[in-house]
Scaffold this motif. Structure first.
Motif, PDB file in Angstrom:
ATOM      1  N   VAL A  18      39.721 -29.715  65.611  1.00 23.69           N
ATOM      2  CA  VAL A  18      40.831 -30.970  65.829  1.00 23.69           C
ATOM      3  C   VAL A  18      40.150 -32.158  65.456  1.00 23.69           C
ATOM      4  O   VAL A  18      40.291 -33.001  64.546  1.00 23.69           O
ATOM      5  CB  VAL A  18      41.647 -31.496  67.289  1.00 23.69           C
ATOM      6  N   GLU A  19      38.640 -32.209  65.921  1.00 21.32           N
ATOM      7  CA  GLU A  19      38.214 -33.689  65.866  1.00 21.32           C
ATOM      8  C   GLU A  19      37.122 -33.785  63.951  1.00 21.32           C
ATOM      9  O   GLU A  19      37.180 -34.557  63.369  1.00 21.32           O
ATOM     10  CB  GLU A  19      36.523 -33.572  66.318  1.00 21.32           C
ATOM     11  N   LEU A  20      37.364 -32.464  63.363  1.00 21.05           N
ATOM     12  CA  LEU A  20      36.567 -32.108  62.374  1.00 21.05           C
ATOM     13  C   LEU A  20      37.814 -32.752  60.931  1.00 21.05           C
ATOM     14  O   LEU A  20      37.730 -33.078  60.369  1.00 21.05           O
ATOM     15  CB  LEU A  20      36.359 -30.572  61.809  1.00 21.05           C
ATOM     16  N   HIS A  21      38.850 -32.400  60.892  1.00 19.55           N
ATOM     17  CA  HIS A  21      39.785 -32.189  60.389  1.00 19.55           C
ATOM     18  C   HIS A  21      40.526 -32.910  60.085  1.00 19.55           C
ATOM     19  O   HIS A  21      40.929 -33.858  59.473  1.00 19.55           O
ATOM     20  CB  HIS A  21      40.851 -30.652  60.074  1.00 19.55           C
ATOM     21  N   LYS A  22      40.600 -34.250  61.545  1.00 21.34           N
ATOM     22  CA  LYS A  22      40.844 -35.504  61.937  1.00 21.34           C
ATOM     23  C   LYS A  22      40.046 -36.150  60.961  1.00 21.34           C
ATOM     24  O   LYS A  22      40.298 -38.068  60.647  1.00 21.34           O
ATOM     25  CB  LYS A  22      41.198 -35.684  63.008  1.00 21.34           C
ATOM     26  N   GLY A  23      39.201 -36.029  61.259  1.00 17.86           N
ATOM     27  CA  GLY A  23      37.410 -36.523  60.558  1.00 17.86           C
ATOM     28  C   GLY A  23      37.968 -36.713  59.177  1.00 17.86           C
ATOM     29  O   GLY A  23      37.432 -37.832  58.083  1.00 17.86           O
ATOM     30  N   VAL A  24      38.229 -35.392  58.298  1.00 24.71           N
ATOM     31  CA  VAL A  24      38.381 -35.365  56.541  1.00 24.71           C
ATOM     32  C   VAL A  24      39.488 -36.566  56.391  1.00 24.71           C
ATOM     33  O   VAL A  24      39.747 -36.602  55.330  1.00 24.71           O
ATOM     34  CB  VAL A  24      39.010 -33.699  56.809  1.00 24.71           C
ATOM     35  N   LEU A  25      41.099 -35.655  57.591  1.00 24.52           N
ATOM     36  CA  LEU A  25      41.762 -36.703  57.214  1.00 24.52           C
ATOM     37  C   LEU A  25      42.029 -38.675  56.918  1.00 24.52           C
ATOM     38  O   LEU A  25      41.796 -38.528  56.187  1.00 24.52           O
ATOM     39  CB  LEU A  25      43.300 -36.796  58.242  1.00 24.52           C
ATOM     40  N   LEU A  26      41.018 -38.897  58.269  1.00 24.87           N
ATOM     41  CA  LEU A  26      40.423 -40.087  57.877  1.00 24.87           C
ATOM     42  C   LEU A  26      39.928 -40.555  56.570  1.00 24.87           C
ATOM     43  O   LEU A  26      39.766 -41.434  56.105  1.00 24.87           O
ATOM     44  CB  LEU A  26      39.658 -40.259  58.927  1.00 24.87           C
ATOM     45  N   ALA A  27      38.642 -39.722  56.024  1.00 23.46           N
ATOM     46  CA  ALA A  27      37.762 -40.050  55.273  1.00 23.46           C
ATOM     47  C   ALA A  27      38.739 -39.936  54.115  1.00 23.46           C
ATOM     48  O   ALA A  27      38.121 -40.587  53.234  1.00 23.46           O
ATOM     49  CB  ALA A  27      36.409 -38.882  54.851  1.00 23.46           C
ATOM     50  N   HIS A  28      39.554 -38.817  53.592  1.00 18.31           N
ATOM     51  CA  HIS A  28      40.348 -39.421  52.481  1.00 18.31           C
ATOM     52  C   HIS A  28      41.705 -40.425  52.582  1.00 18.31           C
ATOM     53  O   HIS A  28      41.815 -40.812  51.017  1.00 18.31           O
ATOM     54  CB  HIS A  28      41.552 -37.764  52.655  1.00 18.31           C
ATOM     55  N   HIS A  29      41.908 -40.813  53.351  1.00 16.91           N
ATOM     56  CA  HIS A  29      42.974 -42.244  53.719  1.00 16.91           C
ATOM     57  C   HIS A  29      41.845 -43.147  52.846  1.00 16.91           C
ATOM     58  O   HIS A  29      42.424 -43.705  52.536  1.00 16.91           O
ATOM     59  CB  HIS A  29      43.414 -41.843  55.078  1.00 16.91           C
ATOM     60  N   LEU A  30      40.637 -43.038  53.578  1.00 15.01           N
ATOM     61  CA  LEU A  30      39.819 -44.180  52.992  1.00 15.01           C
ATOM     62  C   LEU A  30      39.211 -44.288  51.965  1.00 15.01           C
ATOM     63  O   LEU A  30      39.184 -45.220  50.946  1.00 15.01           O
ATOM     64  CB  LEU A  30      38.461 -44.468  53.949  1.00 15.01           C
ATOM     65  N   GLY A  31      39.646 -42.496  51.496  1.00 22.02           N
ATOM     66  CA  GLY A  31      38.986 -42.742  49.953  1.00 22.02           C
ATOM     67  C   GLY A  31      40.795 -43.313  49.010  1.00 22.02           C
ATOM     68  O   GLY A  31      40.389 -43.771  48.237  1.00 22.02           O
ATOM     69  N   LEU A  32      41.306 -42.350  49.233  1.00 21.76           N
ATOM     70  CA  LEU A  32      42.747 -43.013  49.292  1.00 21.76           C
ATOM     71  C   LEU A  32      42.828 -44.812  48.435  1.00 21.76           C
ATOM     72  O   LEU A  32      43.338 -45.516  47.922  1.00 21.76           O
ATOM     73  CB  LEU A  32      44.141 -42.326  49.058  1.00 21.76           C
ATOM     74  N   ARG A  33      42.446 -45.709  49.602  1.00 23.38           N
ATOM     75  CA  ARG A  33      43.183 -46.517  49.470  1.00 23.38           C
ATOM     76  C   ARG A  33      41.401 -47.791  48.798  1.00 23.38           C
ATOM     77  O   ARG A  33      41.696 -48.472  47.783  1.00 23.38           O
ATOM     78  CB  ARG A  33      42.629 -47.530  51.497  1.00 23.38           C
ATOM     79  N   MET A  34      40.155 -46.706  49.066  1.00 17.39           N
ATOM     80  CA  MET A  34      39.218 -47.406  48.418  1.00 17.39           C
ATOM     81  C   MET A  34      39.894 -47.558  47.159  1.00 17.39           C
ATOM     82  O   MET A  34      39.257 -48.110  45.397  1.00 17.39           O
ATOM     83  CB  MET A  34      37.257 -46.290  48.149  1.00 17.39           C
ATOM     84  N   ASP A  35      40.383 -46.237  45.804  1.00 16.65           N
ATOM     85  CA  ASP A  35      40.891 -45.860  44.934  1.00 16.65           C
ATOM     86  C   ASP A  35      42.016 -46.731  44.624  1.00 16.65           C
ATOM     87  O   ASP A  35      41.952 -47.378  43.026  1.00 16.65           O
ATOM     88  CB  ASP A  35      41.399 -44.261  44.256  1.00 16.65           C
ATOM     89  N   ALA A  36      42.268 -46.990  45.454  1.00 18.46           N
ATOM     90  CA  ALA A  36      43.396 -48.113  45.225  1.00 18.46           C
ATOM     91  C   ALA A  36      43.227 -49.999  45.252  1.00 18.46           C
ATOM     92  O   ALA A  36      43.489 -50.551  44.675  1.00 18.46           O
ATOM     93  CB  ALA A  36      44.798 -48.271  46.180  1.00 18.46           C
ATOM     94  N   GLY A  37      41.953 -50.390  45.941  1.00 16.33           N
ATOM     95  CA  GLY A  37      41.353 -51.306  45.438  1.00 16.33           C
ATOM     96  C   GLY A  37      41.662 -51.786  46.541  1.00 16.33           C
ATOM     97  O   GLY A  37      41.410 -53.210  46.366  1.00 16.33           O
ATOM     98  N   ARG A  38      41.655 -51.565  48.131  1.00 18.27           N
ATOM     99  CA  ARG A  38      42.528 -51.593  49.103  1.00 18.27           C
ATOM    100  C   ARG A  38      41.131 -51.294  50.578  1.00 18.27           C
ATOM    101  O   ARG A  38      41.893 -52.058  51.239  1.00 18.27           O
ATOM    102  CB  ARG A  38      44.111 -51.507  49.622  1.00 18.27           C
ATOM    103  N   LEU A  39      40.354 -51.250  49.983  1.00 17.84           N
ATOM    104  CA  LEU A  39      39.370 -50.642  51.362  1.00 17.84           C
ATOM    105  C   LEU A  39      38.780 -52.040  51.638  1.00 17.84           C
ATOM    106  O   LEU A  39      37.987 -52.794  51.057  1.00 17.84           O
ATOM    107  CB  LEU A  39      38.617 -49.283  50.830  1.00 17.84           C
TER     108      LEU A  39
END
Length: 399
Positions: free
Chosen positions: A305-326
């Motif tokens: 649970v914690e591992l894949h929640k962490g990957v989801l969080l990382a992916h979300h932050l990556g999408l924000r960085m790609d959008a210039g919103r991080l």
């Protein structure tokens, strides 16, 4: 009424179906880096770690350059121009092999190269970035000092004017890649008024510069860590990074590097978790595999649970960085959560393996000890808690 679509099978390696969020190019980059790490790092990493060395670092850097992993998310100057998500996936795969390998890439690309790319002159970019992207030149980043870690504003390294030159003196500590670097990005106080911290691109063969390697580490042992010593290092006027003055410069570089850690920590966690799952399915006690006992299954479920929640969080932050919103506060959120959870996953994995968990035949204890450093560098747990506390309340608890 149409028949319901057939559900895909449950994948224990991807229980949330996160791969569905990734493009074909994302998956290809991830698999390429994973394959390289399996071929070039995993067969040797236990020996490197035990010996406290990273032999062939220059060759590894050139290979990583050929993969496009150095300065991966930067554009131009021979850099790959990958997305933030793709860079994060690469960090995850590299740290699944070893935190020291991911640190090599992070410091090269997200600290040294990023500083020059973001704040350097065109001449500095042309001089350094192509060879750094290719892995021909290794870079390091000098901010932390022996007496100033979490409070970089108190740094004592100083650069003074002498005619058109700068003369740089001081010491930096815990510098990844330091003794093998061809260029050091060094931050120093100057007399240029309030907030006069400046960055310098320092060729490491400049007289007065030295980088003794730090030995006797019990963490990040397969990584080159050094002290930087500047004894009246004379630099031309064009060594200063012209694009920034003050702490904004180094802190923005650190935010970029912390983003990679958000992903990388989950790689260390995944490697340890995978080892625990495989061990639980084959290790027998009381006449059956320990993976069939409720307490072991509870550990595995909680870790997953914690591992894949962490990957989801990382992916979300990556999408924000790609959008210039991080935002930096969001990077602190990710670094605080993912490293803290990663080290707990590794420690729990060690308990599943029992006494075998401390053996270098398994990756778990190596990842545990490496993450003790990752937990502290690029901002301690306490510093990221205070960053988020200030963001949540509007009250500054740092001072």
């Amino acid at each position: 009424m149409s028949a319901p679509a057939k559900l895909p099978p449950f994948d224990p390696a991807d229980p949330l179906g996160i791969d569905d969020l990734l493009s074909d190019e994302d998956l290809a980059i991830r698999d390429t880096v994973r394959s390289w790490a399996a071929d070039r790092v995993l067969p040797h990493i236990a020996e490197w770690y035990e010996n406290g060395e990273l032999p062939g670092i220059r060759e590894l850097a050139r290979e990583l350059g050929s993969l496009g992993a150095l300065g991966m998310s930067l554009t131009g100057y021979g850099c790959a121009g990958a997305t933030a998500v793709q860079y994060g996936l690469a960090c995850l795969e590299l740290e699944a092999a070893d935190s020291g390998i991911r640190s090599l890439v992070s410091v090269q690309g997200s600290l040294a190269m990023y500083a020059i790319w973001k704040y350097g002159s065109e001449e500095q970019k042309q001089r350094w970035l192509p060879s750094m992207a290719a892995g021909e030149t290794i870079g390091c980043f000098g901010l932390t000092e022996p007496d100033h870690g979490s409070d970089p504003a108190g740094m004592r390294t100083y650069a003074k004017r002498d005619g058109t030159d700068w003369v740089l003196s001081g010491r930096k500590m815990w510098i990844t890649n330091g003794s093998v670097a061809g260029v050091a990005v060094v931050w120093a106080q100057t007399d240029e008024g309030s907030g006069g911290i400046r960055g310098f691109a320092v060729p490491t063969d400049t007289p007065g510069f030295s980088a003794p390697e730090i030995k006797h580490k019990w963490s990040l042992r397969a990584s080159v860590t050094s002290e930087l010593v500047m004894d009246e290092v004379r630099l031309p006027a064009d060594a200063v990074l012209p694009g920034v003055t003050g702490l904004k410069g180094p802190l923005s570089c650190l935010s970029h590097a912390r983003y990679g850690i958000v992903w990388g920590a989950m790689g260390a966690a995944r490697a340890s978790f995978d080892a625990a799952v495989e061990y639980a399915k084959t290790r027998e006690q009381f006449g059956r595999p320990i993976g069939g006992f409720q307490l072991t299954q509870a550990k595995l479920a909680d870790m997953a649970v914690e591992l894949h929640k962490g990957v989801l969080l990382a992916h979300h932050l990556g999408l924000r960085m790609d959008a210039g919103r991080l935002r930096p506060e969001q990077v602190s959120f990710g670094k605080l959560n993912n490293v803290r959870e990663a080290i707990e996953i590794c420690r729990t994995s060690r308990t599943v393996l029992g006494a075998n968990g401390i053996s270098l035949e398994y990756p778990v204890m190596r990842h545990v000890t490496n993450l003790e450093s990752v937990l502290t560098y690029e901002g301690t747990v306490e510093m990221h808690q205070l960053v988020l506390g200030k963001a949540l309340t509007g009250l500054d608890a740092f001072r």
